[in-house]
Design a protein around this motif. Structure first.
Motif, PDB file in Angstrom:
ATOM      1  N   PHE A 106       0.815  -1.213   0.000  1.00  0.00           N
ATOM      2  CA  PHE A 106       0.000   0.000   0.000  1.00  0.00           C
ATOM      3  C   PHE A 106       0.855   1.274   0.000  1.00  0.00           C
ATOM      4  N   GLY A 107       2.076   1.149  -0.547  1.00  0.00           N
ATOM      5  CA  GLY A 107       2.945   2.313  -0.639  1.00  0.00           C
ATOM      6  C   GLY A 107       3.640   2.696   0.648  1.00  0.00           C
ATOM      7  N   ARG A 108       3.502   1.864   1.694  1.00  0.00           N
ATOM      8  CA  ARG A 108       4.042   2.230   3.004  1.00  0.00           C
ATOM      9  C   ARG A 108       5.508   1.863   3.181  1.00  0.00           C
ATOM     10  N   ALA A 109       6.089   1.079   2.284  1.00  0.00           N
ATOM     11  CA  ALA A 109       7.473   0.643   2.435  1.00  0.00           C
ATOM     12  C   ALA A 109       8.407   1.838   2.602  1.00  0.00           C
ATOM     13  N   ASP A 110       9.388   1.684   3.458  1.00  0.00           N
ATOM     14  CA  ASP A 110      10.339   2.759   3.738  1.00  0.00           C
ATOM     15  C   ASP A 110      11.146   3.069   2.477  1.00  0.00           C
ATOM     16  N   PRO A 111      10.979   4.253   1.878  1.00  0.00           N
ATOM     17  CA  PRO A 111      11.684   4.553   0.622  1.00  0.00           C
ATOM     18  C   PRO A 111      13.195   4.589   0.780  1.00  0.00           C
ATOM     19  N   VAL A 112      13.669   5.027   1.930  1.00  0.00           N
ATOM     20  CA  VAL A 112      15.121   5.068   2.161  1.00  0.00           C
ATOM     21  C   VAL A 112      15.695   3.656   2.137  1.00  0.00           C
ATOM     22  N   GLU A 113      14.974   2.712   2.740  1.00  0.00           N
ATOM     23  CA  GLU A 113      15.457   1.332   2.753  1.00  0.00           C
ATOM     24  C   GLU A 113      15.345   0.681   1.381  1.00  0.00           C
ATOM     25  N   VAL A 114      14.339   1.063   0.609  1.00  0.00           N
ATOM     26  CA  VAL A 114      14.247   0.561  -0.765  1.00  0.00           C
ATOM     27  C   VAL A 114      15.464   1.013  -1.562  1.00  0.00           C
ATOM     28  N   VAL A 115      15.803   2.279  -1.447  1.00  0.00           N
ATOM     29  CA  VAL A 115      16.960   2.805  -2.170  1.00  0.00           C
ATOM     30  C   VAL A 115      18.243   2.153  -1.664  1.00  0.00           C
ATOM     31  N   ARG A 116      18.327   1.924  -0.363  1.00  0.00           N
ATOM     32  CA  ARG A 116      19.498   1.225   0.178  1.00  0.00           C
ATOM     33  C   ARG A 116      19.623  -0.165  -0.439  1.00  0.00           C
ATOM     34  N   ALA A 117      18.501  -0.898  -0.530  1.00  0.00           N
ATOM     35  CA  ALA A 117      18.527  -2.234  -1.120  1.00  0.00           C
ATOM     36  C   ALA A 117      18.974  -2.176  -2.579  1.00  0.00           C
ATOM     37  N   VAL A 118      18.534  -1.140  -3.286  1.00  0.00           N
ATOM     38  CA  VAL A 118      18.923  -0.978  -4.692  1.00  0.00           C
ATOM     39  C   VAL A 118      20.432  -0.737  -4.794  1.00  0.00           C
ATOM     40  N   ARG A 119      20.945   0.123  -3.947  1.00  0.00           N
ATOM     41  CA  ARG A 119      22.385   0.437  -3.991  1.00  0.00           C
ATOM     42  C   ARG A 119      23.220  -0.780  -3.607  1.00  0.00           C
ATOM     43  N   GLU A 120      22.872  -1.397  -2.489  1.00  0.00           N
ATOM     44  CA  GLU A 120      23.672  -2.513  -1.995  1.00  0.00           C
ATOM     45  C   GLU A 120      23.575  -3.735  -2.900  1.00  0.00           C
TER      46      GLU A 120
END
Length: 321
Positions: A106-120
């Protein structure tokens, strides 16, 4: 010792019945809501075959032992493709593209952590479902565009939105009609040529069994009709496991999911964040026309009940003119 045999015999019989149900559910094409939901847990039911085998040996029953061995063998056939990788492809063959499929709940996922997962994870292609307009804004603000600058999104309220983010240019998003939660198609100008990308989120059988069957069939028809020879990469929350016959039917259309393609075994993705650990794998990355797909792992992002699925799709190198 003899007094224990009736108990062991009863345990063997009951466990064999549960395991038999798991085998039957794995192959079932039924559209009944209860069957569709129970098929999600067919692997767990089949695991009772080992209990049945131990109990049958304890009971010293030849018949029950044979039945238990047959059930164990049936499961090995069913789940063998998940643990036997394709050895015909070298690990460094093709051009590697890292793909992450993530349900944002529902769009609630932490965007900072999503970006972290993408980077890592060295992600080149991110496919998100349950992508709200607020989630898109949050991902942009968190710096996703710095890593994956190209976006093809069709956000929506609650669970209706889908989006694709890429290191490589994307065409305008095309929302595929006929899906209540959203299926989106775009074309990626990949490192070796065009790649069709599909973010998919068919409805879950627990909410509407008839719609789930209809959407699973529609998705299979749609994916099967995509033109080649350009590779196709599909990812998202399929609301289906390896035990759902309609999901496995995608293999007949040339699609390989990353788990079976890499022999990566059991990769549960839901639920997370509560007291119950992830027990089923309903999020997937698949590819058609790729050299290989595999190297599956999961990532944990805060404020969503799904683990993301991270996989490597190896695209064929560009042919010399």
């Amino acid at each position: 010792m003899s007094r224990r045999r009736p108990v062991a015999r009863a345990s063997a019989i009951l466990s064999a019945l549960v395991a038999s149900a798991g085998v039957a559910l794995h192959h079932s094409t039924s559209e009944l809501p209860a069957v569709l939901v129970l098929a999600t847990f067919a692997l767990w039911a089949w695991a009772f075959a080992f209990v049945a085998l131990l109990a049958a040996l304890r009971a010293r029953s030849v018949v029950l032992t044979v039945i238990a061995v047959a059930l164990v063998g049936a499961g090995i056939v069913q789940y063998g493709p998940l643990v036997v990788p394709d050895r015909s492809v070298d690990d460094d063959e093709g051009i590697a593209v890292r793909v992450l499929a993530q349900n944002l709940e529902f769009g609630r996922a932490d965007p900072v952590e999503v970006v972290r997962a993408v980077r890592e994870g060295g992600v080149d292609l991110l496919l998100t479902v349950e992508t709200t307009p607020e989630a898109v804004d949050g991902l942009r603000a968190a710096g996703l565009v710095e890593v994956l600058p190209h976006e093809a999104s069709d956000p929506g309220p609650q669970a209706a939105g889908v989006a694709v983010w890429s290191r490589y240019p994307l065409s305008a998003p095309e929302r595929v009609p006929g899906f209540s939660l959203g299926v989106l198609r775009t074309t990626m100008a990949g490192p070796a040529g065009p790649v069709t990308v599909v973010a998919a989120h068919p409805v879950a059988p627990v909410f509407d069994a008839s719609a789930a069957v209809e959407e699973a069939d529609r998705l299979r028809w749609y994916l099967g009709g995509l033109p080649g020879p350009a590779p196709v990469v599909v990812g998202g929350d399929f609301n289906a496991t390896w035990d759902h016959v309609r999901f496995r039917g995608l293999r007949g259309l040339g699609y390989t999911d990353s788990v079976s393609g890499g022999g990566d075994g059991w990769v549960p993705t839901w639920p997370v964040g509560g007291r119950i650990p992830a027990v089923i794998g309903i999020d997937h990355v698949l590819a058609r026309g790729a050299v290989a797909v595999g190297e599956t792992s999961t990532v944990r992002v805060g404020a969503t009940d799904h683990r993301g699925v991270l996989a490597t799709v190896r695209l064929p190198a560009a042919r010399a003119p």
